[in-house]
Structures are given as C-alpha cells and as structure tokens.
Design an enzyme around this catalytic site. Structure first.
Site, PDB file in Angstrom:
ATOM      1  N   ARG A   1      48.908  52.022  52.473  1.00  0.00           N
ATOM      2  CA  ARG A   1      48.021  53.000  51.823  1.00  0.00           C
ATOM      3  C   ARG A   1      47.306  53.888  52.837  1.00  0.00           C
ATOM      4  NH1 ARG A   1      45.318  49.580  46.860  1.00  0.00           N
ATOM      5  NH2 ARG A   1      46.858  50.188  45.306  1.00  0.00           N
TER       6      ARG A   1
ATOM      7  N   LYS B   1      45.543  39.965  39.336  1.00  0.00           N
ATOM      8  CA  LYS B   1      44.645  40.814  38.520  1.00  0.00           C
ATOM      9  C   LYS B   1      45.067  40.712  37.055  1.00  0.00           C
ATOM     10  CE  LYS B   1      43.351  44.372  41.868  1.00  0.00           C
ATOM     11  NZ  LYS B   1      43.572  45.766  42.291  1.00  0.00           N
TER      12      LYS B   1
ATOM     13  N   GLY C   1      49.018  46.924  45.847  1.00  0.00           N
ATOM     14  CA  GLY C   1      48.579  46.490  47.178  1.00  0.00           C
ATOM     15  C   GLY C   1      49.335  45.282  47.688  1.00  0.00           C
TER      16      GLY C   1
ATOM     17  N   GLY D   1      47.657  49.189  39.560  1.00  0.00           N
ATOM     18  CA  GLY D   1      47.294  49.396  38.149  1.00  0.00           C
ATOM     19  C   GLY D   1      47.567  50.839  37.730  1.00  0.00           C
TER      20      GLY D   1
HETATM   21  C1  3PG Z   1      44.414  48.922  43.345  1.00  0.00           C
HETATM   22  O1  3PG Z   1      44.498  48.131  44.296  1.00  0.00           O
HETATM   23  O2  3PG Z   1      45.158  48.838  42.355  1.00  0.00           O
HETATM   24  C2  3PG Z   1      43.467  50.077  43.437  1.00  0.00           C
HETATM   25  O3  3PG Z   1      42.928  50.227  44.699  1.00  0.00           O
HETATM   26  C3  3PG Z   1      42.391  49.969  42.401  1.00  0.00           C
HETATM   27  O4  3PG Z   1      41.596  48.848  42.626  1.00  0.00           O
HETATM   28  P1  3PG Z   1      40.790  48.189  41.407  1.00  0.00           P
HETATM   29  O5  3PG Z   1      41.809  47.547  40.504  1.00  0.00           O
HETATM   30  O6  3PG Z   1      39.870  47.186  42.035  1.00  0.00           O
HETATM   31  O7  3PG Z   1      40.068  49.279  40.694  1.00  0.00           O
END
Ligand code: 3PG
Length: 393
Positions: A36, A194, A342, A365
C-alpha cells in the site's frame, strides 16, 4: 469519469492534503507488506514534482479515538517513507494544528487520523479542521473509500478544491474493466478476521458467485450455527445471516480443521473434525480434506475473487491452508484472478505469487464493496464536488 482528477488540475506550488491508505499490516513491530505504501509513492512523487507543500494523512488499524497507543502510530511508516524518499524533507507531527512550516517540495505527515475525536463519525468540525489545512484535498485512499469518515469524506466536502488521486482513479478503472462480464464459474474465496465487515458483503458476493469458499472467522461463524467452536474467533450476531446464506447459496465450509489448545505449560496442535471442537480449543487452519476440496473448485474456476487468508498464516504451524489456496489460485492460468486486502497482500508477498495474480487491489473491504456494486461514499462525495464545481462556473 465525473470526478476531478489530481492529474488534471493545477497543483503547482499549492498546499495539498493527501489522504492515503497507509494501513499496512504490522506484525512484531515489522511491516509485513509495503504494497500500500509503494502504491502511494507515484501520487507523492507527482506532488513533489509540482513543488507542492504536501501534507499526508492516513489511518492505521482501529484505535480508540482520543487515546494515543504506540501500536497504532504511523511512525514505522514515516520511517519507511523517509528511506524511500531520502532526498525529501519529511516531518512528522502528532497534532493537526501544528506549527511546522513546510516549504515547497516538503512533506508533513500527521499522526493516525483515528486518534482524533470525531474521525470515525465524520464529525463536521474535524472535517473542517482538516480542510483548513489545504488549498486542495486529494483523496487517494482507495482502500478506505468505503468509509464515510472525517478524513475520507467530510474533508472532501469542506475543502476548497477536492479531487481523486491517481491510485484511486486507476483502481476504479481497473476493477470496472475486470468485472465486466466475468467468465464462469466465478469462485470467491473469503477469509480473514474482519468478520462483521465481510459478512455484510458476503450476501451480495454469494449472489454473483457460483461458489464461495470461506475460511478464518467467517468459516467459524458458519460452523458455530450447529457446533461448538471453542475459543475460535466468530461473531454470534451473524449466525442468523449465516443460516440464511447457507440455505440459499453454494458456500463451502471447512469440515476438517487444525486447532490449538493452550495449557499452562505448552501449546498442543491437533487435527479435528468440525463437530468435535472442545471449549478450550481454537480453530487455526483448515485440514487436508478441505484443502483438496478447495483445489478441485479453484482449478475449474474461470474468475477468482480472493480476499483474506484462510487460517492464521502468520504462525508457521497454521500456514498450510492459506499457502495451498494461494498456490492453487496462482496455478490456475486460465482464470482471471482478482485479489485485495491488507493481509491478502502479505500472503501474496510471503508466497511470492504477485506476478501470477491478474489484478491486485490495494483495497480490502473497499475492493469487496466495489465488486458487489455498491456506490462507495467517497466516490459519491467526489462526484458531488465535481457537480458543485460545474455549477459554480
Ligand atoms: C482496510 O484495511 O481494508 C482499509 O485500510 C480500511 O480499514 P478499516 O476496515 O479499519 O476501515
């Protein structure tokens, strides 16, 4: 595209604020994927070439607002940028209203925006504070384009001029192009930790995919519908949705797993069936049978969408599932493969398969929401600013 582009506006000797996504994975204080940051370098160089006064903002992780925590500091990223751009003077400041006077062709990086109160909720005052720092705001954080936050959205509304950076524009163009009439079967592989972010997207992704292979916390949540998942990460709030999805779509859930059990003296590694997990066990990876099943599906795919590791790949004992999936994707030469996120970028780097993936997005996301066809809030904001600019003329 009905969006102002950084490349098309005059930024020469202007004070510009650039929102980047420098949210890179950091494990044991080391950046595990610089992708990134590297993807943002051309944008910074464009600003440097134009002798702009450059202020860079970004988030890192999800810290609590109003509280500084070293773990979430942008300092390691600043150090890396200083190495790459060694000819450029780079300052770092913890405060927004700093007194550092930057000259043309110099850079000021501000500390993690998510330490600032009001960031997550797109607070108007905070947005205006960011906007007051610049003549031009450049939104180039494609990876955070699905977040309506003060540094991604609000600032763009209140800045004098707002535009999108080159990375943002190229991501949108490339993703649009690659998703036009995808070849079938379309296989989606969704893993990672996540869970809530991804579950919301899973419904739409399942609709457009022929098969979805799940791993990580998402798979554990599916397993938890009828089974004990012990200490494994999962989200109880999504069990109802998981039940609906499993009824309506072709979702492949791992049935054999690798788990760990911690005792006071040691960690024990075990191979377990999905319906035999004990309270003190934690699912860490998929087993051999699940790997074989995934291989068959991925081999036949003509389009592959991949986001998130399948297991806890950072731990060598639980790397195999993620490694194998990554290799199956990279070996399918007839499919168009799209990857983003990421941790996915770290996996791609770890197994050295960058050249074998058709398109790699810096978004996680954001990449998934874009694929599902949602209009991302920051794109909406950029379009709004474009229209306003036209009306003013
Ligand atoms: C990600 O890693 O998808 C982006 O940097 C957004 O991060 P976040 O899901 O913490 O908003």
């Amino acid at each position: 595209m009905l969006i102002n582009e950084m490349k098309k506006i005059n930024i020469k000797k202007k004070k510009i604020l650039i929102r980047l996504d420098l949210n890179v994975p950091i494990k044991n204080k080391k950046i595990t994927s610089h992708a990134r940051i590297k993807a943002s370098i051309p944008t910074i160089k464009l600003a440097l070439k134009n002798k702009a006064k450059i202020i860079i903002i970004s988030h890192l992780g999800r810290p609590k607002e109003g509280k500084f925590k070293k773990k979430y500091s942008l300092l390691p990223i600043v150090k890396y940028l200083k190495k790459i751009l060694y000819k450029t003077k780079i300052y770092f400041s913890k405060k927004i209203n700093n007194k550092i006077k930057i000259k043309f062709g110099e850079i000021l990086i501000l500390e993690n925006v998510r330490f600032n109160i009001g960031e997550y909720k797109n607070n108007i005052e905070l947005s205006k504070k960011y906007a007051s720092l610049c003549e031009i705001f450049v939104m180039d954080a494609f990876g955070t384009s699905h977040r309506k936050e003060a540094s991604t959205y609000g600032v763009g509304i209140y800045s004098k001029i707002t535009c999108a950076g080159p990375l943002f524009i190229s991501e949108i163009k490339s993703l649009k192009k690659s998703l036009k009439n995808p070849k079938r079967p379309l296989v989606t592989i969704l893993g990672g930790s996540k869970i809530s972010t991804k579950f919301k997207i899973l419904k739409k992704l399942a609709k457009i995919s022929d098969t979805v292979i799940v791993g990580g916390g998402i798979a554990n949540t599916f397993l938890s519908i009828n089974n004990n998942v012990g200490k494994s990460i999962h989200e109880k709030n999504f069990i109802n949705l998981a039940q609906q999805l499993i009824k309506n779509y072709n979702i492949i859930i791992p049935k054999d797993l690798k788990v760990q059990k911690k005792t006071s003296k040691k960690i024990i590694y075990l191979n377990k069936k999905y319906n035999n997990i004990k309270n003190n066990e934690e699912i860490m990876d998929i087993g051999e049978k699940s790997i074989k099943k995934a291989k068959k599906i991925i081999k036949k795919a003509k389009t592959i969408i991949w986001n998130g590791p399948i297991g806890v790949f950072e731990n060598i004992n639980f790397r195999k599932g993620t490694k194998k999936i990554a290799q199956f994707i990279s070996k399918n030469k007839t499919a168009f493969s799209l990857a983003g996120g990421g941790d996915t970028l770290s996996v791609i780097k770890m197994f050295n398969i960058k050249e074998k993936i058709s398109y790699i997005s810096t978004g996680g996301g954001a990449f998934l929401e874009f694929i599902e066809g949602k209009e991302l809030p920051t794109i909406k904001m950029l379009k709004k600013r474009f229209i306003l600019k036209k009306i003013k003329r």
